[in-house]
Scaffold this motif. Sequence first.
Motif, PDB file in Angstrom:
ATOM      1  N   GLY A  19       0.806  -1.220   0.000  1.00  0.00           N
ATOM      2  CA  GLY A  19       0.000   0.000   0.000  1.00  0.00           C
ATOM      3  C   GLY A  19       0.836   1.264   0.000  1.00  0.00           C
ATOM      4  O   GLY A  19       0.311   2.367  -0.136  1.00  0.00           O
ATOM      5  N   CYS A  20       2.146   1.104   0.158  1.00  0.00           N
ATOM      6  CA  CYS A  20       3.040   2.265   0.275  1.00  0.00           C
ATOM      7  C   CYS A  20       3.925   2.475  -0.940  1.00  0.00           C
ATOM      8  O   CYS A  20       4.369   3.586  -1.192  1.00  0.00           O
ATOM      9  N   PHE A  21       4.257   1.375  -1.647  1.00  0.00           N
ATOM     10  CA  PHE A  21       5.259   1.485  -2.707  1.00  0.00           C
ATOM     11  C   PHE A  21       4.747   0.929  -4.031  1.00  0.00           C
ATOM     12  O   PHE A  21       3.947  -0.010  -4.061  1.00  0.00           O
ATOM     13  N   ARG A  72       0.907  10.280  10.406  1.00  0.00           N
ATOM     14  CA  ARG A  72       0.988  11.522  11.193  1.00  0.00           C
ATOM     15  C   ARG A  72       0.540  11.316  12.629  1.00  0.00           C
ATOM     16  O   ARG A  72      -0.003  12.224  13.259  1.00  0.00           O
ATOM     17  N   ARG A  73       0.771  10.114  13.137  1.00  0.00           N
ATOM     18  CA  ARG A  73       0.494   9.850  14.550  1.00  0.00           C
ATOM     19  C   ARG A  73       1.782   9.549  15.303  1.00  0.00           C
ATOM     20  O   ARG A  73       1.747   9.106  16.435  1.00  0.00           O
ATOM     21  N   GLY A  74       2.923   9.743  14.648  1.00  0.00           N
ATOM     22  CA  GLY A  74       4.203   9.537  15.323  1.00  0.00           C
ATOM     23  C   GLY A  74       4.729   8.111  15.262  1.00  0.00           C
ATOM     24  O   GLY A  74       5.711   7.773  15.941  1.00  0.00           O
ATOM     25  N   ALA A 105       7.022  13.323   1.727  1.00  0.00           N
ATOM     26  CA  ALA A 105       6.721  12.965   3.126  1.00  0.00           C
ATOM     27  C   ALA A 105       7.955  12.358   3.790  1.00  0.00           C
ATOM     28  O   ALA A 105       8.333  12.740   4.907  1.00  0.00           O
ATOM     29  N   ALA A 106       8.598  11.421   3.101  1.00  0.00           N
ATOM     30  CA  ALA A 106       9.761  10.751   3.686  1.00  0.00           C
ATOM     31  C   ALA A 106      10.928  11.731   3.852  1.00  0.00           C
ATOM     32  O   ALA A 106      11.631  11.692   4.867  1.00  0.00           O
ATOM     33  N   ILE A 107      11.127  12.607   2.880  1.00  0.00           N
ATOM     34  CA  ILE A 107      12.226  13.571   2.980  1.00  0.00           C
ATOM     35  C   ILE A 107      12.014  14.492   4.176  1.00  0.00           C
ATOM     36  O   ILE A 107      12.932  14.759   4.961  1.00  0.00           O
TER      37      ILE A 107
HETATM   38  C1  LIG Z   1       7.274   8.522   5.504  1.00  0.00           C
HETATM   39  C2  LIG Z   1       6.340   7.746   6.444  1.00  0.00           C
HETATM   40  C3  LIG Z   1       7.014   6.443   6.867  1.00  0.00           C
HETATM   41  C4  LIG Z   1       6.075   8.614   7.701  1.00  0.00           C
HETATM   42  O1  LIG Z   1       5.302   7.808   8.593  1.00  0.00           O
HETATM   43  P1  LIG Z   1       4.382   8.436   9.735  1.00  0.00           P
HETATM   44  O2  LIG Z   1       4.120   7.361  10.736  1.00  0.00           O
HETATM   45  O3  LIG Z   1       3.204   9.111   9.149  1.00  0.00           O
HETATM   46  O4  LIG Z   1       5.363   9.546  10.325  1.00  0.00           O
HETATM   47  P2  LIG Z   1       5.268  10.288  11.737  1.00  0.00           P
HETATM   48  O5  LIG Z   1       3.828  10.478  12.119  1.00  0.00           O
HETATM   49  O6  LIG Z   1       6.145   9.622  12.733  1.00  0.00           O
HETATM   50  O7  LIG Z   1       5.871  11.719  11.342  1.00  0.00           O
HETATM   51  C5  LIG Z   1       7.013  12.264  11.973  1.00  0.00           C
HETATM   52  C6  LIG Z   1       7.334  13.593  11.293  1.00  0.00           C
HETATM   53  O8  LIG Z   1       7.745  13.371   9.932  1.00  0.00           O
HETATM   54  C7  LIG Z   1       7.276  14.455   9.098  1.00  0.00           C
HETATM   55  N1  LIG Z   1       6.266  13.982   8.165  1.00  0.00           N
HETATM   56  C8  LIG Z   1       5.674  12.761   8.120  1.00  0.00           C
HETATM   57  N2  LIG Z   1       4.812  12.684   7.083  1.00  0.00           N
HETATM   58  C9  LIG Z   1       4.837  13.877   6.467  1.00  0.00           C
HETATM   59  C10 LIG Z   1       4.147  14.428   5.350  1.00  0.00           C
HETATM   60  N3  LIG Z   1       3.231  13.715   4.650  1.00  0.00           N
HETATM   61  N4  LIG Z   1       4.430  15.705   4.979  1.00  0.00           N
HETATM   62  C11 LIG Z   1       5.330  16.439   5.671  1.00  0.00           C
HETATM   63  N5  LIG Z   1       6.003  15.988   6.753  1.00  0.00           N
HETATM   64  C12 LIG Z   1       5.764  14.716   7.142  1.00  0.00           C
HETATM   65  C13 LIG Z   1       6.647  15.458  10.069  1.00  0.00           C
HETATM   66  O9  LIG Z   1       7.677  16.323  10.504  1.00  0.00           O
HETATM   67  C14 LIG Z   1       6.177  14.550  11.199  1.00  0.00           C
HETATM   68  O10 LIG Z   1       6.019  15.219  12.413  1.00  0.00           O
HETATM   69  P3  LIG Z   1       4.611  15.996  12.734  1.00  0.00           P
HETATM   70  O11 LIG Z   1       3.491  15.071  12.350  1.00  0.00           O
HETATM   71  O12 LIG Z   1       4.709  16.242  14.205  1.00  0.00           O
HETATM   72  O13 LIG Z   1       4.634  17.231  11.885  1.00  0.00           O
HETATM   73  C15 LIG Z   1       4.958   7.452   5.774  1.00  0.00           C
HETATM   74  O14 LIG Z   1       4.492   8.617   5.138  1.00  0.00           O
HETATM   75  C16 LIG Z   1       4.978   6.306   4.786  1.00  0.00           C
HETATM   76  O15 LIG Z   1       4.780   5.135   5.162  1.00  0.00           O
HETATM   77  N6  LIG Z   1       5.192   6.616   3.487  1.00  0.00           N
HETATM   78  C17 LIG Z   1       5.246   5.576   2.454  1.00  0.00           C
HETATM   79  C18 LIG Z   1       6.492   4.730   2.588  1.00  0.00           C
HETATM   80  C19 LIG Z   1       7.762   5.554   2.477  1.00  0.00           C
HETATM   81  O16 LIG Z   1       7.868   6.430   1.646  1.00  0.00           O
HETATM   82  N7  LIG Z   1       8.757   5.255   3.350  1.00  0.00           N
HETATM   83  C20 LIG Z   1      10.011   5.981   3.404  1.00  0.00           C
HETATM   84  C21 LIG Z   1      10.944   5.644   2.325  1.00  0.00           C
HETATM   85  S1  LIG Z   1      11.856   4.152   2.678  1.00  0.00           S
END
Ligand SMILES: CC(C)(COP(=O)(O)OP(=O)(O)OC[C@H]1O[C@@H](n2cnc3c(N)ncnc32)[C@H](O)[C@@H]1OP(=O)(O)O)[C@@H](O)C(=O)NCCC(=O)NCCS
Length: 148
Positions: A19-21, A72-74, A105-107
């Motif tokens: 669902g992610c990639f 976005r739940r940490g 988002a990941a960056i």
């Molecule tokens: C990237 C990913 C893993 C983040 O997961 P998540 O559990 O939502 O992240 P968190 O809730 O812990 O977020 C931590 C911080 O990261 C940043 N962040 C996360 N998602 C973001 C988004 N969509 N846009 C901007 N900043 C983002 C924020 O700073 C966030 O803190 P905040 O919510 O207090 O502002 C998720 O979006 C994902 O699964 N993406 C698809 C898979 C992927 O791309 N993985 C990484 C590459 S290997």
Amino acid sequence: MIRALNAKDAERMAEIHAGCFFKGWDEADMWAHIHKDLCFGFGRPLDGFIIIKSAADQAEILTVATDPSERRRGIARALLEISETELAENGVDTLFLEVAEDNKAAISFYNGMGFEPIGRRLGYYKREMGRVAAITYRKRLAANDRLG
Ligand SMILES: CC(C)(COP(=O)(O)OP(=O)(O)OC[C@H]1O[C@@H](n2cnc3c(N)ncnc32)[C@H](O)[C@@H]1OP(=O)(O)O)[C@@H](O)C(=O)NCCC(=O)NCCS
């Protein structure tokens, strides 16, 4: 709740990954990672997970993924924090990863977690409409900072 993953989690890991990639890893891939890499997950049933490969004093994040409905739940932050602690305690001082240049988002996530960009690989990831570059990131872990 964060926990070490086992073979029973492989199916759900593959489901989240798909669902992610664009090209997800299947259950057999996940099973192999569980047996050789550091794999932490959040929740039961699983809402997110991280896989990290390590060798000597270096490690690489192979993937981190949160179910789209739980973002976005940490969850990813918590997974990465516990992984960094575990790695540092086991002598790893540098953590690397590669992320697609179009993955905003990941960056944002990695920048916020203290990673610094150190390189760029042109055309590294395949997309339906061509290819995109990968950015390589690095983070020095706390134990290493203490050593100066
Ligand atoms: C990237 C990913 C893993 C983040 O997961 P998540 O559990 O939502 O992240 P968190 O809730 O812990 O977020 C931590 C911080 O990261 C940043 N962040 C996360 N998602 C973001 C988004 N969509 N846009 C901007 N900043 C983002 C924020 O700073 C966030 O803190 P905040 O919510 O207090 O502002 C998720 O979006 C994902 O699964 N993406 C698809 C898979 C992927 O791309 N993985 C990484 C590459 S290997």
